[in-house]
Scaffold this active site. Sequence first.
Site, PDB file in Angstrom:
ATOM      1  CB  SER A 100      27.135 -38.082  -8.728  1.00 52.12           C
ATOM      2  OG  SER A 100      27.681 -39.162  -8.333  1.00 52.12           O
ATOM      3  CE  LYS A 129      29.052 -43.164  -8.075  1.00 59.57           C
ATOM      4  NZ  LYS A 129      28.753 -42.028  -7.221  1.00 59.57           N
ATOM      5  NE  ARG A 178      27.097 -33.506  -6.270  1.00 58.43           N
ATOM      6  CZ  ARG A 178      27.096 -34.501  -6.577  1.00 58.43           C
ATOM      7  NH1 ARG A 178      27.150 -35.356  -6.548  1.00 58.43           N
ATOM      8  NH2 ARG A 178      25.314 -35.006  -5.516  1.00 58.43           N
ATOM      9  CG  ASP A 232      30.844 -39.433  -9.117  1.00 57.53           C
ATOM     10  OD1 ASP A 232      29.823 -38.500  -9.448  1.00 57.53           O
ATOM     11  OD2 ASP A 232      31.153 -40.551  -8.957  1.00 57.53           O
ATOM     12  CG  HIS A 270      22.589 -46.380  -6.772  1.00 57.93           C
ATOM     13  ND1 HIS A 270      23.628 -45.939  -5.799  1.00 57.93           N
ATOM     14  CD2 HIS A 270      21.830 -45.233  -6.853  1.00 57.93           C
ATOM     15  CE1 HIS A 270      24.246 -44.812  -6.041  1.00 57.93           C
ATOM     16  NE2 HIS A 270      23.120 -44.506  -6.016  1.00 57.93           N
TER      17      HIS A 270
END
Length: 431
Positions: A189, A193, A174, A167, A86
Amino acid sequence: MSTHMDVVDIIRDKREGRVLSGAQIDWVIDAYTRGVVGEEQMSALAMSIFFQGMNPQEISQWTAAMIASGERMDFSSISKPTVDKHSTGGVGDKITLPLVPLAAVFGLAVPQLSGRGLGHTGGTLDKLEAIEGWRADLSNDEILWMLGDEGPGGVICAAGTGLAPADKKLYALRDITATVDCIPLIASSIMSKKIAEGTESLVLDVKVGKGAFMRDIDDARILARTMVDLGTAAGVNTRALLTSMDTPLGRAVGNAIEVQESIDTLQGRGPADIEDLTVALGEEMLACAGVSVADGEVRKALVDGRAYAVFADMIAAQGGDIEKPLPLGRHQQVLNAPSSGIMQELDALSVGVAAWKLGAGRARKEDAVQAGAGIYLHVKPGEAVAEGDPLMTLYTDTPERFDAALAALEGAWTLGEEEVSTPNLVLERLS
Protein backbone atom coordinates in the site's frame (compact mmCIF):
# COMPACT_ATOMS: atom_id res chain seq x y z
CA MET A 1 -5.41 -9.14 -20.09
CA SER A 2 -6.39 -12.79 -19.68
CA THR A 3 -9.98 -13.24 -18.57
CA HIS A 4 -10.08 -16.99 -17.90
CA MET A 5 -9.10 -16.40 -14.26
CA ASP A 6 -11.55 -17.27 -11.52
CA VAL A 7 -11.38 -15.18 -8.36
CA VAL A 8 -12.68 -18.11 -6.26
CA ASP A 9 -9.68 -20.21 -7.35
CA ILE A 10 -7.33 -17.35 -6.42
CA ILE A 11 -8.94 -17.01 -2.96
CA ARG A 12 -8.73 -20.80 -2.48
CA ASP A 13 -5.07 -20.91 -3.55
CA LYS A 14 -4.10 -18.26 -1.03
CA ARG A 15 -6.33 -19.73 1.67
CA GLU A 16 -4.46 -23.05 1.26
CA GLY A 17 -1.11 -21.24 1.49
CA ARG A 18 -0.11 -21.53 -2.16
CA VAL A 19 2.00 -18.89 -3.91
CA LEU A 20 -0.04 -16.72 -6.30
CA SER A 21 1.36 -16.36 -9.81
CA GLY A 22 2.14 -12.98 -11.34
CA ALA A 23 -0.75 -13.49 -13.78
CA GLN A 24 -3.19 -14.19 -10.94
CA ILE A 25 -2.11 -11.08 -9.03
CA ASP A 26 -2.22 -8.82 -12.10
CA TRP A 27 -5.66 -10.10 -13.00
CA VAL A 28 -7.23 -9.82 -9.54
CA ILE A 29 -5.96 -6.26 -8.89
CA ASP A 30 -7.12 -5.08 -12.31
CA ALA A 31 -10.50 -6.82 -11.98
CA TYR A 32 -11.02 -5.43 -8.46
CA THR A 33 -10.17 -1.88 -9.63
CA ARG A 34 -12.74 -2.22 -12.45
CA GLY A 35 -15.39 -3.61 -10.09
CA VAL A 36 -15.44 -7.11 -11.65
CA VAL A 37 -14.21 -8.67 -8.38
CA GLY A 38 -16.63 -7.84 -5.56
CA GLU A 39 -15.78 -6.29 -2.20
CA GLU A 40 -16.75 -9.51 -0.38
CA GLN A 41 -14.38 -11.51 -2.61
CA MET A 42 -11.49 -9.08 -2.06
CA SER A 43 -12.26 -9.22 1.70
CA ALA A 44 -11.83 -12.99 1.60
CA LEU A 45 -8.56 -12.67 -0.32
CA ALA A 46 -7.23 -9.98 2.05
CA MET A 47 -8.04 -12.21 5.05
CA SER A 48 -6.34 -15.17 3.35
CA ILE A 49 -3.22 -13.02 2.78
CA PHE A 50 -3.45 -11.87 6.42
CA PHE A 51 -3.22 -15.50 7.63
CA GLN A 52 -1.01 -17.06 4.94
CA GLY A 53 1.31 -14.13 4.13
CA MET A 54 3.09 -13.55 0.82
CA ASN A 55 6.64 -14.23 -0.32
CA PRO A 56 8.84 -11.34 -1.58
CA GLN A 57 8.04 -12.10 -5.23
CA GLU A 58 4.28 -11.97 -4.55
CA ILE A 59 4.59 -8.69 -2.60
CA SER A 60 6.64 -7.18 -5.43
CA GLN A 61 4.09 -8.30 -8.06
CA TRP A 62 1.16 -7.07 -5.92
CA THR A 63 2.85 -3.65 -5.56
CA ALA A 64 3.54 -3.44 -9.30
CA ALA A 65 -0.08 -4.33 -10.10
CA MET A 66 -1.33 -1.57 -7.77
CA ILE A 67 0.99 0.95 -9.47
CA ALA A 68 -0.23 -0.23 -12.89
CA SER A 69 -3.85 0.44 -11.84
CA GLY A 70 -3.31 4.19 -12.31
CA GLU A 71 -1.05 6.97 -13.53
CA ARG A 72 2.48 7.85 -12.47
CA MET A 73 3.79 11.32 -11.65
CA ASP A 74 6.72 12.52 -13.73
CA PHE A 75 9.25 14.81 -12.07
CA SER A 76 11.88 14.53 -14.82
CA SER A 77 11.38 18.22 -15.70
CA ILE A 78 12.64 19.26 -12.24
CA SER A 79 16.36 19.99 -12.12
CA LYS A 80 16.67 19.33 -8.37
CA PRO A 81 16.94 15.89 -6.72
CA THR A 82 13.48 14.70 -5.61
CA VAL A 83 13.23 13.15 -2.15
CA ASP A 84 10.19 12.15 -0.12
CA LYS A 85 9.59 10.90 3.42
CA HIS A 86 6.87 8.56 4.63
CA SER A 87 5.93 7.83 8.24
CA THR A 88 3.91 4.74 9.14
CA GLY A 89 1.91 6.93 11.53
CA GLY A 90 2.06 7.79 15.18
CA VAL A 91 0.67 10.08 17.87
CA GLY A 92 1.78 13.71 17.77
CA ASP A 93 3.75 12.93 14.61
CA LYS A 94 3.81 16.32 12.87
CA ILE A 95 7.38 15.84 11.56
CA THR A 96 6.36 16.32 7.90
CA LEU A 97 5.46 19.97 8.56
CA PRO A 98 8.94 21.20 9.62
CA LEU A 99 10.82 18.53 7.62
CA VAL A 100 9.61 19.37 4.08
CA PRO A 101 10.70 23.05 4.20
CA LEU A 102 13.93 22.04 5.97
CA ALA A 103 14.92 19.68 3.14
CA ALA A 104 13.94 22.34 0.56
CA VAL A 105 16.40 24.80 2.16
CA PHE A 106 19.22 22.54 0.89
CA GLY A 107 17.98 22.45 -2.71
CA LEU A 108 15.93 19.25 -2.55
CA ALA A 109 12.52 19.06 -4.21
CA VAL A 110 10.15 17.39 -1.74
CA PRO A 111 6.83 16.14 -3.17
CA GLN A 112 5.03 15.13 0.04
CA LEU A 113 1.73 13.67 -1.18
CA SER A 114 -0.12 13.07 2.06
CA GLY A 115 -3.35 11.60 3.36
CA ARG A 116 -6.02 12.14 5.97
CA GLY A 117 -6.13 10.50 9.35
CA LEU A 118 -8.12 7.42 10.30
CA GLY A 119 -8.47 6.23 13.89
CA HIS A 120 -5.84 7.33 16.42
CA THR A 121 -3.13 8.48 13.97
CA GLY A 122 -3.55 12.00 12.64
CA GLY A 123 -3.47 12.92 8.97
CA THR A 124 -1.08 15.59 7.70
CA LEU A 125 -3.78 17.16 5.50
CA ASP A 126 -6.21 17.40 8.44
CA LYS A 127 -3.58 19.28 10.41
CA LEU A 128 -2.81 21.78 7.63
CA GLU A 129 -6.49 22.37 6.85
CA ALA A 130 -6.68 24.01 10.28
CA ILE A 131 -4.87 26.95 8.60
CA GLU A 132 -7.45 29.36 7.19
CA GLY A 133 -7.65 29.24 3.39
CA TRP A 134 -5.13 26.41 2.91
CA ARG A 135 -6.11 23.90 0.23
CA ALA A 136 -4.91 20.32 -0.10
CA ASP A 137 -5.96 19.61 -3.69
CA LEU A 138 -3.51 20.77 -6.35
CA SER A 139 -3.26 19.97 -10.05
CA ASN A 140 -0.14 18.21 -11.34
CA ASP A 141 0.98 21.52 -12.90
CA GLU A 142 0.66 23.29 -9.54
CA ILE A 143 2.68 20.54 -7.84
CA LEU A 144 5.43 20.87 -10.46
CA TRP A 145 5.47 24.66 -10.02
CA MET A 146 5.79 24.29 -6.21
CA LEU A 147 8.79 21.98 -6.66
CA GLY A 148 10.49 23.92 -9.47
CA ASP A 149 12.90 26.83 -9.42
CA GLU A 150 10.12 29.45 -9.10
CA GLY A 151 8.32 27.73 -6.23
CA PRO A 152 9.27 27.10 -2.58
CA GLY A 153 10.81 23.70 -3.40
CA GLY A 154 8.51 21.62 -1.22
CA VAL A 155 4.83 20.78 -1.37
CA ILE A 156 2.45 19.02 1.01
CA CYS A 157 -0.80 18.16 -0.75
CA ALA A 158 -3.33 15.42 -1.44
CA ALA A 159 -2.30 12.59 -3.71
CA GLY A 160 -4.27 12.79 -6.97
CA THR A 161 -7.02 10.22 -7.47
CA GLY A 162 -5.05 8.82 -10.40
CA LEU A 163 -2.20 7.41 -8.28
CA ALA A 164 -2.68 3.70 -7.43
CA PRO A 165 -6.51 3.75 -7.39
CA ALA A 166 -6.46 0.04 -6.48
CA ASP A 167 -4.80 1.02 -3.21
CA LYS A 168 -7.50 3.58 -2.42
CA LYS A 169 -10.20 0.90 -2.72
CA LEU A 170 -8.23 -1.76 -0.91
CA TYR A 171 -7.19 0.60 1.91
CA ALA A 172 -10.83 1.40 2.72
CA LEU A 173 -11.69 -2.30 2.62
CA ARG A 174 -8.82 -3.32 4.91
CA ASP A 175 -9.97 -0.73 7.42
CA ILE A 176 -13.41 -2.33 7.80
CA THR A 177 -12.29 -5.99 7.62
CA ALA A 178 -9.54 -5.98 10.32
CA THR A 179 -6.79 -6.62 7.77
CA VAL A 180 -4.86 -3.36 8.26
CA ASP A 181 -1.95 -4.74 10.29
CA CYS A 182 -0.67 -7.17 7.68
CA ILE A 183 2.92 -6.59 6.54
CA PRO A 184 2.52 -7.56 2.83
CA LEU A 185 -0.58 -5.32 2.54
CA ILE A 186 0.95 -2.39 4.49
CA ALA A 187 4.19 -2.53 2.50
CA SER A 188 2.50 -2.74 -0.91
CA SER A 189 0.00 0.00 0.00
CA ILE A 190 2.69 2.49 1.03
CA MET A 191 5.18 1.63 -1.67
CA SER A 192 2.69 1.52 -4.58
CA LYS A 193 1.78 5.16 -3.87
CA LYS A 194 5.36 6.27 -3.25
CA ILE A 195 6.75 4.57 -6.38
CA ALA A 196 3.87 5.87 -8.54
CA GLU A 197 4.64 9.33 -7.14
CA GLY A 198 7.91 9.18 -9.08
CA THR A 199 10.38 10.44 -6.47
CA GLU A 200 14.08 9.50 -6.90
CA SER A 201 14.78 8.91 -3.20
CA LEU A 202 12.60 7.93 -0.26
CA VAL A 203 13.22 7.91 3.50
CA LEU A 204 10.84 5.78 5.56
CA ASP A 205 10.09 6.51 9.22
CA VAL A 206 8.84 3.17 10.56
CA LYS A 207 7.31 3.66 14.00
CA VAL A 208 7.69 1.04 16.72
CA GLY A 209 5.84 0.86 20.03
CA LYS A 210 2.52 1.28 21.80
CA GLY A 211 1.24 4.10 19.57
CA ALA A 212 2.31 2.47 16.27
CA PHE A 213 0.86 -0.17 13.95
CA MET A 214 4.00 -2.18 14.69
CA ARG A 215 4.26 -2.78 18.43
CA ASP A 216 7.17 -5.17 18.10
CA ILE A 217 10.61 -4.21 16.80
CA ASP A 218 11.01 -7.50 14.91
CA ASP A 219 7.78 -6.87 12.98
CA ALA A 220 8.83 -3.25 12.32
CA ARG A 221 12.19 -4.48 11.03
CA ILE A 222 10.49 -6.93 8.63
CA LEU A 223 8.15 -4.18 7.39
CA ALA A 224 11.04 -1.73 6.91
CA ARG A 225 13.18 -4.30 5.09
CA THR A 226 10.23 -5.27 2.84
CA MET A 227 9.60 -1.63 1.89
CA VAL A 228 13.29 -0.80 1.35
CA ASP A 229 13.60 -3.84 -0.94
CA LEU A 230 10.44 -2.89 -2.88
CA GLY A 231 11.68 0.67 -3.38
CA THR A 232 15.20 -0.40 -4.36
CA ALA A 233 13.86 -2.95 -6.87
CA ALA A 234 11.75 -0.19 -8.44
CA GLY A 235 14.78 2.09 -8.85
CA VAL A 236 13.96 4.36 -5.90
CA ASN A 237 16.90 4.98 -3.54
CA THR A 238 15.17 3.89 -0.31
CA ARG A 239 16.28 3.77 3.31
CA ALA A 240 14.42 3.47 6.62
CA LEU A 241 14.73 4.58 10.23
CA LEU A 242 12.99 2.62 12.98
CA THR A 243 11.84 5.21 15.51
CA SER A 244 10.21 4.98 18.93
CA MET A 245 6.45 5.54 19.32
CA ASP A 246 5.75 4.50 22.94
CA THR A 247 5.25 8.12 24.03
CA PRO A 248 3.59 10.84 21.89
CA LEU A 249 5.98 13.01 19.87
CA GLY A 250 6.15 16.56 21.16
CA ARG A 251 3.53 17.96 23.51
CA ALA A 252 0.69 18.67 21.07
CA VAL A 253 -1.70 16.01 19.76
CA GLY A 254 -4.49 17.09 17.39
CA ASN A 255 -4.75 19.30 14.31
CA ALA A 256 -4.25 23.08 14.75
CA ILE A 257 -2.41 22.45 18.01
CA GLU A 258 0.18 20.35 16.09
CA VAL A 259 0.53 23.05 13.41
CA GLN A 260 1.33 25.55 16.16
CA GLU A 261 3.97 23.24 17.60
CA SER A 262 5.48 22.81 14.12
CA ILE A 263 5.67 26.61 13.74
CA ASP A 264 7.30 26.81 17.19
CA THR A 265 9.88 24.23 16.04
CA LEU A 266 10.57 26.24 12.87
CA GLN A 267 11.11 29.31 15.05
CA GLY A 268 13.64 27.56 17.29
CA ARG A 269 11.39 26.99 20.30
CA GLY A 270 9.95 23.54 19.67
CA PRO A 271 10.20 20.42 21.86
CA ALA A 272 13.58 18.64 21.75
CA ASP A 273 12.17 15.35 20.42
CA ILE A 274 10.45 17.04 17.46
CA GLU A 275 13.62 18.97 16.67
CA ASP A 276 15.84 15.86 16.98
CA LEU A 277 13.70 13.61 14.79
CA THR A 278 13.21 16.33 12.15
CA VAL A 279 16.99 16.79 11.98
CA ALA A 280 17.68 13.01 11.86
CA LEU A 281 15.23 12.53 8.97
CA GLY A 282 16.48 15.68 7.23
CA GLU A 283 20.08 14.44 7.35
CA GLU A 284 18.91 11.05 6.03
CA MET A 285 17.08 12.72 3.11
CA LEU A 286 20.16 14.75 2.18
CA ALA A 287 22.39 11.67 2.35
CA CYS A 288 19.88 9.73 0.24
CA ALA A 289 20.01 12.47 -2.42
CA GLY A 290 23.81 12.63 -2.30
CA VAL A 291 23.92 16.17 -0.88
CA SER A 292 26.63 16.74 1.73
CA VAL A 293 26.45 19.53 4.30
CA ALA A 294 28.60 20.51 7.26
CA ASP A 295 27.93 18.91 10.65
CA GLY A 296 25.22 20.76 12.54
CA GLU A 297 24.10 22.71 9.46
CA VAL A 298 20.74 20.91 9.20
CA ARG A 299 19.83 21.71 12.80
CA LYS A 300 20.92 25.30 12.27
CA ALA A 301 18.67 25.70 9.22
CA LEU A 302 15.73 24.29 11.21
CA VAL A 303 15.95 26.81 14.03
CA ASP A 304 17.45 29.96 12.44
CA GLY A 305 14.39 30.90 10.35
CA ARG A 306 15.49 29.57 6.93
CA ALA A 307 13.13 26.58 7.04
CA TYR A 308 10.33 28.74 8.48
CA ALA A 309 10.59 31.13 5.51
CA VAL A 310 10.14 28.18 3.10
CA PHE A 311 7.20 26.87 5.15
CA ALA A 312 5.50 30.30 5.03
CA ASP A 313 5.96 30.37 1.23
CA MET A 314 4.51 26.84 0.90
CA ILE A 315 1.43 27.71 2.95
CA ALA A 316 0.85 31.00 1.10
CA ALA A 317 1.18 29.31 -2.30
CA GLN A 318 -1.71 27.01 -1.31
CA GLY A 319 -3.94 29.89 -0.15
CA GLY A 320 -3.22 29.67 3.56
CA ASP A 321 -2.76 32.61 5.88
CA ILE A 322 -0.09 31.74 8.44
CA GLU A 323 -0.59 35.06 10.26
CA LYS A 324 -4.20 34.22 11.23
CA PRO A 325 -4.52 32.74 14.71
CA LEU A 326 -5.10 28.97 14.67
CA PRO A 327 -8.35 27.61 16.10
CA LEU A 328 -8.40 26.06 19.57
CA GLY A 329 -11.35 24.02 20.90
CA ARG A 330 -13.96 26.29 22.48
CA HIS A 331 -14.15 24.06 25.58
CA GLN A 332 -11.22 22.86 27.63
CA GLN A 333 -10.72 20.53 30.54
CA VAL A 334 -7.53 20.25 32.58
CA LEU A 335 -6.40 16.92 33.99
CA ASN A 336 -4.42 17.55 37.18
CA ALA A 337 -1.84 15.35 38.89
CA PRO A 338 -3.43 13.35 41.74
CA SER A 339 -0.07 13.28 43.55
CA SER A 340 3.48 14.58 43.22
CA GLY A 341 6.11 12.56 41.38
CA ILE A 342 7.99 11.92 38.18
CA MET A 343 6.02 10.74 35.17
CA GLN A 344 7.22 7.18 34.50
CA GLU A 345 5.40 6.50 31.24
CA LEU A 346 2.70 7.96 29.02
CA ASP A 347 0.96 5.59 26.64
CA ALA A 348 0.90 7.02 23.11
CA LEU A 349 -2.08 4.93 21.98
CA SER A 350 -4.30 6.10 24.85
CA VAL A 351 -3.45 9.75 24.16
CA GLY A 352 -4.09 9.25 20.43
CA VAL A 353 -7.46 7.63 21.08
CA ALA A 354 -8.43 10.39 23.53
CA ALA A 355 -7.61 13.10 20.95
CA TRP A 356 -9.64 11.19 18.37
CA LYS A 357 -12.60 10.98 20.83
CA LEU A 358 -12.34 14.77 21.33
CA GLY A 359 -12.95 15.22 17.58
CA ALA A 360 -9.37 15.46 16.25
CA GLY A 361 -9.73 12.22 14.26
CA ARG A 362 -12.36 10.27 12.39
CA ALA A 363 -13.84 6.77 12.70
CA ARG A 364 -14.98 6.63 9.04
CA LYS A 365 -13.29 8.30 6.12
CA GLU A 366 -16.33 10.51 5.42
CA ASP A 367 -16.37 11.97 8.97
CA ALA A 368 -15.36 15.60 9.52
CA VAL A 369 -12.64 16.51 12.02
CA GLN A 370 -12.49 19.46 14.41
CA ALA A 371 -9.54 21.74 13.68
CA GLY A 372 -9.35 22.90 17.30
CA ALA A 373 -9.68 19.54 19.08
CA GLY A 374 -6.68 17.95 20.72
CA ILE A 375 -4.52 17.53 23.81
CA TYR A 376 -1.60 19.51 25.18
CA LEU A 377 0.80 17.50 27.35
CA HIS A 378 2.24 19.60 30.17
CA VAL A 379 4.27 16.68 31.56
CA LYS A 380 6.12 13.91 29.70
CA PRO A 381 8.06 10.88 30.98
CA GLY A 382 11.08 11.89 33.08
CA GLU A 383 9.53 15.22 34.12
CA ALA A 384 8.42 15.99 37.67
CA VAL A 385 5.00 17.32 38.63
CA ALA A 386 3.51 18.57 41.91
CA GLU A 387 0.15 17.38 43.19
CA GLY A 388 -2.65 19.47 41.64
CA ASP A 389 -0.53 20.78 38.76
CA PRO A 390 -1.81 20.20 35.22
CA LEU A 391 -0.77 16.97 33.46
CA MET A 392 -2.66 17.70 30.26
CA THR A 393 -5.29 20.04 28.81
CA LEU A 394 -8.04 18.63 26.58
CA TYR A 395 -9.68 20.79 23.89
CA THR A 396 -12.91 20.27 21.93
CA ASP A 397 -15.83 22.20 20.44
CA THR A 398 -18.26 19.54 21.73
CA PRO A 399 -17.95 19.19 25.53
CA GLU A 400 -20.07 16.01 25.57
CA ARG A 401 -16.93 14.29 24.19
CA PHE A 402 -14.87 14.86 27.35
CA ASP A 403 -16.15 11.74 29.14
CA ALA A 404 -15.10 9.36 26.34
CA ALA A 405 -11.68 11.05 26.09
CA LEU A 406 -11.10 10.87 29.85
CA ALA A 407 -12.11 7.20 29.82
CA ALA A 408 -9.52 6.57 27.09
CA LEU A 409 -6.86 8.21 29.29
CA GLU A 410 -7.53 6.01 32.34
CA GLY A 411 -4.32 4.18 33.19
CA ALA A 412 -2.46 5.97 30.37
CA TRP A 413 0.23 7.40 32.65
CA THR A 414 1.95 6.54 35.92
CA LEU A 415 3.67 8.76 38.45
CA GLY A 416 6.47 7.46 40.66
CA GLU A 417 9.72 8.31 42.43
CA GLU A 418 12.15 6.75 39.92
CA GLU A 419 14.30 8.91 37.67
CA VAL A 420 13.42 8.10 34.03
CA SER A 421 15.98 8.34 31.23
CA THR A 422 14.83 9.57 27.83
CA PRO A 423 14.92 6.62 25.41
CA ASN A 424 16.54 6.89 22.01
CA LEU A 425 14.19 8.18 19.32
CA VAL A 426 16.05 6.51 16.46
CA LEU A 427 16.37 2.79 17.17
CA GLU A 428 17.91 1.49 13.92
CA ARG A 429 18.53 2.39 10.30
CA LEU A 430 18.20 0.16 7.24
CA SER A 431 19.31 0.80 3.68
